[in-house]
Write a protein that holds these residues in place. Sequence first.
Motif, PDB file in Angstrom:
ATOM      1  N   ALA A 107      29.323  49.413  32.813  1.00 17.66           N
ATOM      2  CA  ALA A 107      29.799  49.216  31.438  1.00 17.66           C
ATOM      3  C   ALA A 107      28.780  49.765  30.438  1.00 17.66           C
ATOM      4  CB  ALA A 107      30.062  47.734  31.174  1.00 17.66           C
ATOM      5  N   ARG A 108      27.513  49.531  30.708  1.00 15.59           N
ATOM      6  CA  ARG A 108      26.467  50.054  29.813  1.00 15.59           C
ATOM      7  C   ARG A 108      26.397  51.576  29.878  1.00 15.59           C
ATOM      8  NH1 ARG A 108      22.131  45.327  30.943  1.00 15.59           N
ATOM      9  NH2 ARG A 108      22.695  44.040  29.146  1.00 15.59           N
ATOM     10  N   ALA A 109      26.526  52.131  31.067  1.00 16.14           N
ATOM     11  CA  ALA A 109      26.411  53.583  31.243  1.00 16.14           C
ATOM     12  C   ALA A 109      27.587  54.333  30.636  1.00 16.14           C
ATOM     13  CB  ALA A 109      26.275  53.925  32.733  1.00 16.14           C
ATOM     14  N   THR A 110      28.798  53.772  30.764  1.00 17.52           N
ATOM     15  CA  THR A 110      29.991  54.489  30.308  1.00 17.52           C
ATOM     16  C   THR A 110      30.460  54.045  28.926  1.00 17.52           C
ATOM     17  OG1 THR A 110      31.531  52.874  31.282  1.00 17.52           O
ATOM     18  CG2 THR A 110      30.810  54.728  32.696  1.00 17.52           C
ATOM     19  N   GLY A 111      30.029  52.854  28.495  1.00 17.99           N
ATOM     20  CA  GLY A 111      30.510  52.320  27.222  1.00 17.99           C
ATOM     21  C   GLY A 111      31.955  51.861  27.287  1.00 17.99           C
ATOM     22  N   GLU A 112      32.496  51.737  28.501  1.00 19.59           N
ATOM     23  CA  GLU A 112      33.887  51.325  28.689  1.00 19.59           C
ATOM     24  C   GLU A 112      33.957  50.010  29.450  1.00 19.59           C
ATOM     25  OE1 GLU A 112      35.990  54.437  30.651  1.00 19.59           O
ATOM     26  OE2 GLU A 112      35.544  55.908  29.092  1.00 19.59           O
ATOM     27  N   ALA A 113      35.062  49.290  29.254  1.00 24.54           N
ATOM     28  CA  ALA A 113      35.283  48.047  29.986  1.00 24.54           C
ATOM     29  C   ALA A 113      35.436  48.346  31.475  1.00 24.54           C
ATOM     30  CB  ALA A 113      36.533  47.346  29.462  1.00 24.54           C
ATOM     31  N   VAL A 114      34.941  47.442  32.302  1.00 21.47           N
ATOM     32  CA  VAL A 114      35.021  47.594  33.753  1.00 21.47           C
ATOM     33  C   VAL A 114      35.856  46.444  34.308  1.00 21.47           C
ATOM     34  CG1 VAL A 114      33.716  47.648  35.907  1.00 21.47           C
ATOM     35  CG2 VAL A 114      32.768  48.726  33.851  1.00 21.47           C
ATOM     36  N   GLU A 115      36.981  46.786  34.955  1.00 25.71           N
ATOM     37  CA  GLU A 115      37.842  45.790  35.587  1.00 25.71           C
ATOM     38  C   GLU A 115      37.434  45.615  37.040  1.00 25.71           C
ATOM     39  OE1 GLU A 115      41.962  46.775  35.189  1.00 25.71           O
ATOM     40  OE2 GLU A 115      41.917  46.601  32.997  1.00 25.71           O
ATOM     41  N   LEU A 116      37.249  44.363  37.448  1.00 24.70           N
ATOM     42  CA  LEU A 116      36.880  44.065  38.823  1.00 24.70           C
ATOM     43  C   LEU A 116      38.116  43.691  39.632  1.00 24.70           C
ATOM     44  CD1 LEU A 116      33.672  41.957  38.119  1.00 24.70           C
ATOM     45  CD2 LEU A 116      33.860  44.399  38.591  1.00 24.70           C
ATOM     46  N   GLU A 117      37.954  43.645  40.925  1.00 22.42           N
ATOM     47  CA  GLU A 117      39.041  43.251  41.829  1.00 22.42           C
ATOM     48  C   GLU A 117      39.381  41.779  41.605  1.00 22.42           C
ATOM     49  OE1 GLU A 117      40.689  45.212  44.118  1.00 22.42           O
ATOM     50  OE2 GLU A 117      39.601  46.844  43.139  1.00 22.42           O
ATOM     51  N   PRO A 118      40.610  41.365  41.891  1.00 21.48           N
ATOM     52  CA  PRO A 118      40.962  39.940  41.787  1.00 21.48           C
ATOM     53  C   PRO A 118      40.050  39.094  42.673  1.00 21.48           C
ATOM     54  CG  PRO A 118      42.932  41.261  42.049  1.00 21.48           C
ATOM     55  CD  PRO A 118      41.764  42.187  42.276  1.00 21.48           C
ATOM     56  N   MET A 119      39.741  37.902  42.183  1.00 24.57           N
ATOM     57  CA  MET A 119      38.889  36.982  42.939  1.00 24.57           C
ATOM     58  C   MET A 119      39.213  35.554  42.535  1.00 24.57           C
ATOM     59  SD  MET A 119      35.220  37.767  41.036  1.00 24.57           S
ATOM     60  CE  MET A 119      35.297  39.516  41.293  1.00 24.57           C
ATOM     61  N   PRO A 120      38.856  34.599  43.401  1.00 24.47           N
ATOM     62  CA  PRO A 120      39.117  33.190  43.085  1.00 24.47           C
ATOM     63  C   PRO A 120      38.288  32.716  41.892  1.00 24.47           C
ATOM     64  CG  PRO A 120      38.272  33.444  45.342  1.00 24.47           C
ATOM     65  CD  PRO A 120      38.279  34.785  44.715  1.00 24.47           C
ATOM     66  N   ALA A 121      38.688  31.600  41.328  1.00 26.03           N
ATOM     67  CA  ALA A 121      38.072  31.074  40.104  1.00 26.03           C
ATOM     68  C   ALA A 121      36.570  30.869  40.241  1.00 26.03           C
ATOM     69  CB  ALA A 121      38.749  29.770  39.707  1.00 26.03           C
ATOM     70  N   TYR A 122      36.096  30.307  41.355  1.00 26.07           N
ATOM     71  CA  TYR A 122      34.668  30.040  41.475  1.00 26.07           C
ATOM     72  C   TYR A 122      33.858  31.335  41.495  1.00 26.07           C
ATOM     73  CZ  TYR A 122      34.893  31.208  46.404  1.00 26.07           C
ATOM     74  OH  TYR A 122      35.064  31.873  47.583  1.00 26.07           O
ATOM     75  N   GLN A 123      34.427  32.427  42.047  1.00 23.41           N
ATOM     76  CA  GLN A 123      33.724  33.713  42.022  1.00 23.41           C
ATOM     77  C   GLN A 123      33.761  34.306  40.619  1.00 23.41           C
ATOM     78  OE1 GLN A 123      35.645  35.630  45.501  1.00 23.41           O
ATOM     79  NE2 GLN A 123      33.567  36.262  46.000  1.00 23.41           N
ATOM     80  N   ARG A 124      34.896  34.174  39.936  1.00 27.07           N
ATOM     81  CA  ARG A 124      34.964  34.669  38.555  1.00 27.07           C
ATOM     82  C   ARG A 124      33.934  33.970  37.699  1.00 27.07           C
ATOM     83  NH1 ARG A 124      40.490  33.889  39.328  1.00 27.07           N
ATOM     84  NH2 ARG A 124      40.520  32.242  37.753  1.00 27.07           N
ATOM     85  N   LYS A 125      33.780  32.666  37.891  1.00 26.95           N
ATOM     86  CA  LYS A 125      32.777  31.906  37.124  1.00 26.95           C
ATOM     87  C   LYS A 125      31.387  32.461  37.381  1.00 26.95           C
ATOM     88  CE  LYS A 125      30.965  27.851  35.348  1.00 26.95           C
ATOM     89  NZ  LYS A 125      29.781  28.372  34.750  1.00 26.95           N
ATOM     90  N   ALA A 126      31.061  32.748  38.634  1.00 29.12           N
ATOM     91  CA  ALA A 126      29.750  33.301  38.971  1.00 29.12           C
ATOM     92  C   ALA A 126      29.558  34.663  38.308  1.00 29.12           C
ATOM     93  CB  ALA A 126      29.582  33.410  40.488  1.00 29.12           C
ATOM     94  N   VAL A 127      30.621  35.476  38.268  1.00 32.51           N
ATOM     95  CA  VAL A 127      30.543  36.785  37.619  1.00 32.51           C
ATOM     96  C   VAL A 127      30.337  36.603  36.113  1.00 32.51           C
ATOM     97  CG1 VAL A 127      31.847  38.872  37.016  1.00 32.51           C
ATOM     98  CG2 VAL A 127      31.847  38.037  39.372  1.00 32.51           C
ATOM     99  N   HIS A 128      31.123  35.731  35.483  1.00 30.16           N
ATOM    100  CA  HIS A 128      30.975  35.484  34.045  1.00 30.16           C
ATOM    101  C   HIS A 128      29.551  35.044  33.712  1.00 30.16           C
ATOM    102  CE1 HIS A 128      35.121  36.094  32.917  1.00 30.16           C
ATOM    103  NE2 HIS A 128      35.561  35.131  33.705  1.00 30.16           N
ATOM    104  N   ASP A 129      28.993  34.151  34.524  1.00 32.37           N
ATOM    105  CA  ASP A 129      27.635  33.666  34.285  1.00 32.37           C
ATOM    106  C   ASP A 129      26.615  34.798  34.399  1.00 32.37           C
ATOM    107  OD1 ASP A 129      28.670  31.119  33.930  1.00 32.37           O
ATOM    108  OD2 ASP A 129      28.042  30.391  35.912  1.00 32.37           O
ATOM    109  N   ALA A 130      26.756  35.634  35.428  1.00 31.55           N
ATOM    110  CA  ALA A 130      25.816  36.741  35.632  1.00 31.55           C
ATOM    111  C   ALA A 130      25.934  37.775  34.517  1.00 31.55           C
ATOM    112  CB  ALA A 130      26.056  37.398  36.994  1.00 31.55           C
TER     113      ALA A 130
END
Length: 154
Positions: A107-130
């Motif tokens: 996202a920093r290199a391209t200046g564009e939003a990066v969509e990740l693969e679907p994942m369960p809620a607890y993994q999304r939370k870990a991604v949001h935190d990171a």
Amino acid sequence: MLDQEGDAAADYLEELLDIVDLDGDIDIDVENGRASVAVVAEGADLAGLQRLVGRDGEVLEALQELSRLAAQARTGERSRLLLDIAGWRGQRRSTAARIAAEAVERARATGEAVELEPMPAYQRKAVHDAVADAGLRSESDGVEPNRFVVVLPD
């Protein structure tokens, strides 16, 4: 109250381990304002516990819901208990942190939003935190079970 949730879930899981003839130790903790129970083992016992995780954590998710119901039955309160078996969720959190770091970099290199693969809620939370720790924003999009994280550039 969280200690009671953990104790109720641990009692339920101990009975389950006895029924399926598996050995494992049960660790009870409180993490981020919710009861956390982990079933751990080593060696051959660890391999046996893998059956309680199932493919992509499907059995683990079902056991978590049953453990929550056991806790709710004892406490009378809705449970948000988190269950981990054989370190499976911990490994998934580590993977989520790595995925988040890569997405932040893109996202920093391209200046564009990066969509990740679907994942369960607890993994999304870990991604949001990171992502937040890296100084960027993220949001979840989509509908379960295909909900995914979008990492937004600066």
